[in-house]
Design a protein around this motif. Structure first.
Motif, PDB file in Angstrom:
ATOM      1  N   UNK A 175       1.905   8.652  -2.284  1.00 15.70           N
ATOM      2  CA  UNK A 175       3.129   7.913  -1.990  1.00 15.70           C
ATOM      3  C   UNK A 175       3.224   6.719  -2.926  1.00 15.70           C
ATOM      4  N   UNK A 176       4.401   6.500  -3.502  1.00 11.07           N
ATOM      5  CA  UNK A 176       4.558   5.442  -4.497  1.00 11.07           C
ATOM      6  C   UNK A 176       4.281   4.064  -3.920  1.00 11.07           C
ATOM      7  N   UNK A 177       4.597   3.852  -2.631  1.00  8.26           N
ATOM      8  CA  UNK A 177       4.363   2.538  -2.046  1.00  8.26           C
ATOM      9  C   UNK A 177       2.880   2.261  -1.816  1.00  8.26           C
ATOM     10  N   UNK A 178       2.067   3.324  -1.713  1.00  5.70           N
ATOM     11  CA  UNK A 178       0.629   3.147  -1.497  1.00  5.70           C
ATOM     12  C   UNK A 178      -0.160   3.100  -2.794  1.00  5.70           C
ATOM     13  N   UNK A 179       0.400   3.603  -3.870  1.00  5.53           N
ATOM     14  CA  UNK A 179      -0.307   3.627  -5.140  1.00  5.53           C
ATOM     15  C   UNK A 179      -1.279   4.788  -5.229  1.00  5.53           C
ATOM     16  N   UNK A 180      -1.951   4.899  -6.384  1.00  3.83           N
ATOM     17  CA  UNK A 180      -2.892   5.987  -6.621  1.00  3.83           C
ATOM     18  C   UNK A 180      -4.099   5.812  -5.715  1.00  3.83           C
TER      19      UNK A 180
END
Length: 522
Positions: A175-180
């Protein structure tokens, strides 16, 4: 000469691998990620199953990895099997919806072994069907860190035939909000230095993808490229004078999918598709063409238009001279046309238009909407005409990016190429009148050959179409009937010794039926 031509040819799409997709349900894999994968795969295989030409994705299989490896679609042909693929993807979506979130995965090795076993069972059949040997490419979609999955796959390497595997691609969706996601157990990397483990490390590729349909769709569209590396595509020759020419060997990479490879419903990508119906040798003499409606939707800066997405035949637009319009309307239309050209030219803009966008209606009763083409309109300096050209839409666009980019060019290479470029003539304007493609000579030669062939055919038919010869003898003497058959070319004789004339009639009737083109007379 034949050997040279043979060595300079390559076979398109004959090294395409069989694809196996393993979808890991381990948390934080959720319904949203599964829905995006499902949607992208549905659209991708709708495109793949409709493309003409050699199969770009010849074989496909998909399995769900949870407490055990569950095969949803065994390895099979993609072409002609869209319904089976559609059902398997739907089952993938429903399976995730029925599953508890706290289930962990420990069956990657089993999923990989099952994929290899399926491929080994069908490898002989695949080789017989395609005529070429192919390899297996495994793709794992998961929300775990790529290193965690890679270690599980490495553990199963000892029981796997690595020779048949082209690549194992481990994709972590986040998820982009959580990052890699981070690998908390990164210190526990495998220390096995065996030859099989080293080979496994070479074929495993790691990749991170954000959870959006564009990134996931682009990943699958990489499967559409030609994977063959047996022969280069193109030779670019610099300074072809004497023996000092430089030849650059290149591969060709498609930027968009050609609409000509799709069914006729994709004709919307051509501003005048009716022209394509007049093929060479066609007896069609006319076509009814509807009035085209293009609706402007955006202004685009001219330097923001990439040439790689422009394709097809360009057409020039001019103010109409339709005699059914009155003079006042014609004059007003011409003034508005010139004003549009001037505005676009002064602002250095191009006009983005959409075909039939004003007729959009919500689908009802299961009716599928028709595809729509997009076109850019470019102005001329004098304001007398506009140029309209089709541009690619999202469905046709292939992912960009080069995998063999050179970070730094050495000075020797720059000097060598520069010395060859300096020997070429520089022109300020590209004038096509200076360049001849020998098209007229080729067409005349083909037409003359066709004319000679037709004359020879008429001459042969004239000799073959001679009427059957009949010898009739009066009274009770012998009569001989000779007939020729157009289909077989054989001549048959029927004779009657000392019989009456009416006794020979049944034999004549039978012969006449079998050779209607050659009527005989008694």
């Amino acid at each position: 000469m034949q050997q040279t031509n043979k060595t300079n040819k390559r076979i398109l799409f004959h090294r395409q691998p069989a694809h196996v997709l393993l979808v890991d349900f381990t948390p934080p894999f959720n319904n949203k990620i599964c829905a995006n994968i499902h949607s992208c795969l549905e659209e991708f295989f709708a495109l793949v199953c409709s493309l003409a030409g050699p199969p770009r994705v010849p074989y496909f299989s998909i399995s769900a990895i949870h407490r055990y490896s569950e095969c949803l679609l065994p390895l099979q042909n993609v072409r002609g099997n869209f319904q089976q693929i559609y059902n398997a993807l739907l089952e993938l979506k429903h399976l995730k919806g029925d599953m508890h979130e706290d289930q962990s995965t420990t069956s990657f090795g089993q999923g990989l072994r099952d994929a290899v076993l399926q491929f080994n069972r069908q490898s002989t059949h695949i080789r017989q069907m395609s005529g070429f040997s192919t390899q297996l490419e495994v793709t794992v979609f998961s929300c775990q860190h790529v290193n965690v999955i890679a270690r599980q796959i490495e553990a199963a390497a000892q029981s796997i035939d690595l020779e048949i595997i082209r690549k194992i691609e481990v994709v972590t969706v986040y998820e982009t909000e959580n990052g890699v996601p981070l690998d908390e157990n990164d210190s526990s990397q495998s220390t096995d230095s065996s030859e099989d483990m080293a080979t496994m490390m070479d074929i495993i590729q790691r990749k991170f993808l954000p959870n959006d349909t564009l990134s996931i769709s682009d990943h699958f569209k990489h499967w559409l490229y030609d994977c063959g590396t047996d022969k280069e595509y193109l030779h670019l020759i610099l300074n072809d004078i004497g023996s000092g020419a430089m030849t650059l060997k290149c591969d060709i990479r498609e930027q968009i999918l050609s609409p000509s490879l799709l069914p006729p419903t994709a004709s919307c990508y051509n501003i005048l598709p009716e022209l394509n119906s007049f093929t060479s040798g066609s007896k069609k003499q006319s076509a009814s063409v509807s009035v085209i409606q293009l609706t402007a939707i955006k202004l685009v800066r001219a330097n923001g238009l990439c040439e790689s997405i422009v394709f097809g035949m360009p057409f020039a637009l001019q103010p109409t001279l339709c005699w059914k319009l009155d003079w006042e309307e014609l004059d007003t239309n011409q003034q508005h046309f010139a004003a549009l050209c001037q505005h676009l030219h002064e602002k250095d803009m191009v006009l983005l238009t959409c075909q039939n966008s004003t007729t959009d209606q919500p689908s009802y009763a299961g009716k599928t909407p028709n595809p729509r083409g997009h076109f850019v309109i470019l102005p001329s300096e004098g304001g007398s005409s506009l140029l309209v050209k089709p541009v690619a839409s999202k469905e046709l666009l292939l992912p960009h990016g080069s995998s063999n980019r050179v970070d730094r060019v050495v000075s020797d290479a720059m000097e060598a190429v520069g010395s060859h470029l300096e020997k070429l003539e520089v022109c300020d304007v590209l004038n096509p009148l200076y360049y001849v493609s020998n098209l007229h000579q080729t067409l005349m030669s083909q037409l003359m050959k066709g004319s000679q062939w037709q004359q020879k055919r008429k001459s042969n038919n004239k000799d073959q179409n001679k009427p059957a010869k009949v010898m009739n003898v009066k009274g009770r003497t012998k009569g001989v009937i000779m007939t020729a058959s157009l289909k077989s070319g054989h001549v048959t004789n029927s004779s009657s010794n000392g019989s009456k004339a009416n006794n020979t009639r049944p034999g004549y009737k039978e012969a006449a039926v079998s050779s209607r083109e050659f009527p005989t007379e008694l």
